[in-house]
Design an enzyme around this catalytic site. Sequence first.
Site, short mmCIF file in Angstrom:
data_model
loop_
_atom_site.label_atom_id
_atom_site.label_comp_id
_atom_site.label_asym_id
_atom_site.label_seq_id
_atom_site.Cartn_x
_atom_site.Cartn_y
_atom_site.Cartn_z
N GLY A 1 0.84 -1.19 0.00
CA GLY A 1 0.00 0.00 0.00
C GLY A 1 0.86 1.23 0.00
O GLY A 1 2.09 1.17 -0.06
N GLN B 1 0.94 8.89 2.88
CA GLN B 1 1.19 10.29 2.54
C GLN B 1 2.64 10.51 2.17
O GLN B 1 2.94 11.32 1.29
CB GLN B 1 0.80 11.16 3.73
CG GLN B 1 1.05 12.65 3.51
CD GLN B 1 0.69 13.46 4.73
OE1 GLN B 1 0.11 12.96 5.68
NE2 GLN B 1 1.03 14.74 4.70
N TYR B 2 3.53 9.80 2.81
CA TYR B 2 4.95 10.06 2.61
C TYR B 2 5.69 8.96 1.88
O TYR B 2 6.85 9.13 1.53
CB TYR B 2 5.64 10.29 3.97
CG TYR B 2 5.08 11.46 4.72
CD1 TYR B 2 5.20 12.74 4.21
CD2 TYR B 2 4.43 11.28 5.93
CE1 TYR B 2 4.69 13.84 4.89
CE2 TYR B 2 3.91 12.37 6.62
CZ TYR B 2 4.05 13.64 6.10
OH TYR B 2 3.54 14.72 6.77
N ASP C 1 -2.00 9.61 15.59
CA ASP C 1 -2.70 9.12 14.40
C ASP C 1 -3.28 7.74 14.68
O ASP C 1 -3.20 6.84 13.85
CB ASP C 1 -1.74 9.07 13.21
CG ASP C 1 -2.49 9.00 11.88
OD1 ASP C 1 -3.72 9.21 11.88
OD2 ASP C 1 -1.85 8.72 10.85
#
Length: 1182
Positions: A295, A298-299, A409
């Site tokens: 997968g 964001q980074y 998070d």
Amino acid sequence: MGQQVGRVGEAPGLQQPQPRGIRGSSAARPSGRRRDPAGRTTETGFNIFTQHDHFASCVEDGFEGDKTGGSSPEALHRPYGCDVEPQALNEAIRWSSKENLLGATESDPNLFVALYDFVASGDNTLSITKGEKLRVLGYNQNGEWSEVRSKNGQGWVPSNYITPVNSLEKHSWYHGPVSRSAAEYLLSSLINGSFLVRESESSPGQLSISLRYEGRVYHYRINTTADGKVYVTAESRFSTLAELVHHHSTVADGLVTTLHYPAPKCNKPTVYGVSPIHDKWEMERTDITMKHKLGGGQYGEVYVGVWKKYSLTVAVKTLKEDTMEVEEFLKEAAVMKEIKHPNLVQLLGVCTLEPPFYIVTEYMPYGNLLDYLRECNREEVTAVVLLYMATQISSAMEYLEKKNFIHRDLAARNCLVGENHVVKVADFGLSRLMTGDTYTAHAGAKFPIKWTAPESLAYNTFSIKSDVWAFGVLLWEIATYGMSPYPGIDLSQVYDLLEKGYRMEQPEGCPPKVYELMRACWKWSPADRPSFAETHQAFETMFHDSSISEEVAEELGRAASSSSVVPYLPRLPILPSKTRTLKKQVENKENIEGAQDATENSASSLAPGFIRGAQASSGSPALPRKQRDKSPSSLLEDAKETCFTRDRKGGFFSSFMKKRNAPTPPKRSSSFREMENQPHKKYELTGNFSSVASLQHADGFSFTPAQQEANLVPPKCYGGSFAQRNLCNDDGGGGGGSGTAGGGWSGITGFFTPRLIKKTLGLRAGKPTASDDTSKPFPRSNSTSSMSSGLPEQDRMAMTLPRNCQRSKLQLERTVSTSSQPEENVDRANDMLPKKSEESAAPSRERPKAKLLPRGATALPLRTPSGDLAITEKDPPGVGVAGVAAAPKGKEKNGGARLGMAGVPEDGEQPGWPSPAKAAPVLPTTHNHKVPVLISPTLKHTPADVQLIGTDSQGNKFKLLSEHQVTSSGDKDRPRRVKPKCAPPPPPVMRLLQHPSICSDPTEEPTALTAGQSTSETQEGGKKAALGAVPISGKAGRPVMPPPQVPLPTSSISPAKMANGTAGTKVALRKTKQAAEKISADKISKEALLECADLLSSALTEPVPNSQLVDTGHQLLDYCSGYVDCIPQTRNKFAFREAVSKLELSLQELQVSSAAAGVPGTNPVLNNLLSCVQEISDVVQR
């Protein structure tokens, strides 16, 4: 062979290994090293604990195992040989090898036994087999690896894979520190008589027996006497735990059944580090073979890889170039190096010498928890499994809490699932080591809104309590098998709803105690939320007198006949809960864990909040689908009880939760969501809400719907102001949009927006008419409410809400209104005061005339903050600004409702203060249906110029107009209760009250204007109805409706007096000499705003007149109102608008303050003003 702390020879002082893991491998493997010295015949009732006699005579003659006699500990861990009957052999192999519970103990402290199989992988490691005896020689630097010697050689093994030969961990039935939910999970798939002995995670040192019988797991405390003996029943005491287990394996003696089969240790403990000498984190890139992609984030992206050196499957996280600084990437790796917990993903190494950079972690084969829950077989992943998963996450977060780490998070997507439903918290990209109580994120940081706590959204501040909020959302995800939080609610609406007290509803099948824990995690104030230690303890004590399967079954209206209950089946009847008893007579009830709670009804006190009703459609509900209380006749009277069950004794959380009510959310100047972007949609009421029960929301948010009578129209809601009120206030003052009504629905008039009403009140979208194509939505008011732009036939139904739930039931009428054209050429969207604009006058449109105009003078505060206020030059004496008229049908005989000034709460609470960015145009000469008026049902065919006065039972006078002045638009004969609405379009010519914030000359001092008065005594103490109407150009015009107003912060004029229009009260209105120009949009910039803020800060440090400070502050407000739309991030916009609201309130206090000008430190008003300016500067500079 690696670095050693100490060498262990024959000295008795052996350094103990690190703490053991809580789970082990599955069934014991057969070993053919030696045969049983004495063959035995096993009978049908074979029990693995009854065949121990022959071990007593076995004496260990040597360690190497070359003697024919053999050693007793080694014999204890080998399976039966071929001289045992096959049935007995199969049972023995299935549950464990035979154990000597009554034999002599070993005296050698250096003698250890292997708990699990381990395969060597290089670096001088040694392969061992479960049950094999070892001699420990030493440990590596961190104690995670032990150097041992066995009959097969010498090498390194993981320290948590071995245990002293005399320890409890050598027994297959002893599982070490295991949570209650984990024990139930381990026993859930086993048969009657399966058991384990565990140490409580929440109470170290406390041992318990967990025993499965007839689909239920029973937990028994093991007590210890003063002389060190252990017992379950007081009559049977033993010197050792092994003797106790042996006794209860032969006779139940107070247990529900005998102890037959030890539960297998399903999972090997985590090995921290891949080898004893691998203490550098930098890895060779060539050692990793990359496989398929798992997968992306964001980074970077995540791949499956193989560490060739150890043949180990790993997960490799890569970094996208130019997305994160190398230092930030290495910080994530540094965080992971510091944490070691069975439920936290383990870091194995990093590759940072050249791009692309790698972070290598352990591989979890079943992926993230969110996808796993959505795709799993719910018959397999039962409520027991879900509770087990939640407990593991709670344990991991408790560890981070103790280490002063915050995750920032936490969500189901960032938890990974392994074998046997092991869950580990991952993705430490935002984790930080806490050096203080809070951490402030840098400007531009991105966070998931639906999982982020309100204080983090508004101020970018994070703490472990913000992780607790996210954990509550994660619990909701688990309970719903991976549903998205706040279903159907836009991201821009989440904070707005949370601020008003809304919390997600109880999921279908979720036990009330679990939902209580969610609601505790969602307390508005961080200090009121539990710690992770408390949440972990809550899972331990949550189901003392029941099992979660039974709780779920009752929630779903099913008999708890089996433990495999799918915990999410909608629309099943809810059965009353009852106290459960043991299914078999138990002689030792006082020793069952939680027996002291047996008389408590764990599910009798229903969870607060909205209860499930009819299933919502597939649209976007912004209010809960569960609109009815589980007990329809019950009315929660105390707001403090709304976050817990009615009976605090029965609540699992009441033993350690702070019994504090969450503070009221701070009111902001305006909604954080943008104006409605679909002006073409029309709505009309289609639902019947006659049976809506009384509700009270958490966090001090309460409301009570009007009771339906046979001859009354069903209640309807419209967007007004939000204000907090005490429930059922007997004073019952006049109601305005800001909550001046005495209780009732007044607290939620701003809660319903068109998007919310569409789902909750049965609205259906209609098609716009051709005449509405050019109509635009009106900007949302300062009270966070909004109105749709139009309705079919250009009609909109509005609702006036009852003022008091204890007064007579008032009839709610629908009022016809049409959409209004917003004011043209308005740069600031939140300017709430009218602006004189000749070119902005909309063309006159034919509309029905006003039918009933309330008369009376109005007491108005200084610099009224609303924009729906205008006074014409031709106003006759005695005519002021209209307030709110309560005139239900049949008011003369029923008593009516009291009249009061709109927008002023009687209890002194201030409603949401207007932001200086919303346009509120003034009134045209023609009637606007956004301002409903009262229609006299008795006056027909009266000439237009005849003014008739009607008086209600309290002496309040109203101006009545004939019906022929009203065009046929439906419901002609019904009296209307006047309610302030969104402001109408501007008139062609009018002299207006000018808002000081848009004055071009800051030194200009406005003159005072006193509203005329025409009052009438009421029958209840001489109070006067402060109402006014504004005829325009001598015509029978409609009343000018002011929006919610902020009470004066003076000691001489109380809000209660203003709300009731006390006789003799005259408040001057500031009026500018001329209309001022707005600051052009091209002049508004970040630098200009900061320069203006610095100018005000500098002025505050010098002794200057208050008037100069006020003018400078208004200039800053002008800049802020134009700059608010330039802020890109919603989170920063939240904080900016709230800071502007505080600044405006501070300026109001300064304006009416009689204190002499001073410097901050001596004048609290100046201190507040300076802090507001600094807060605005901080937000702008983010």
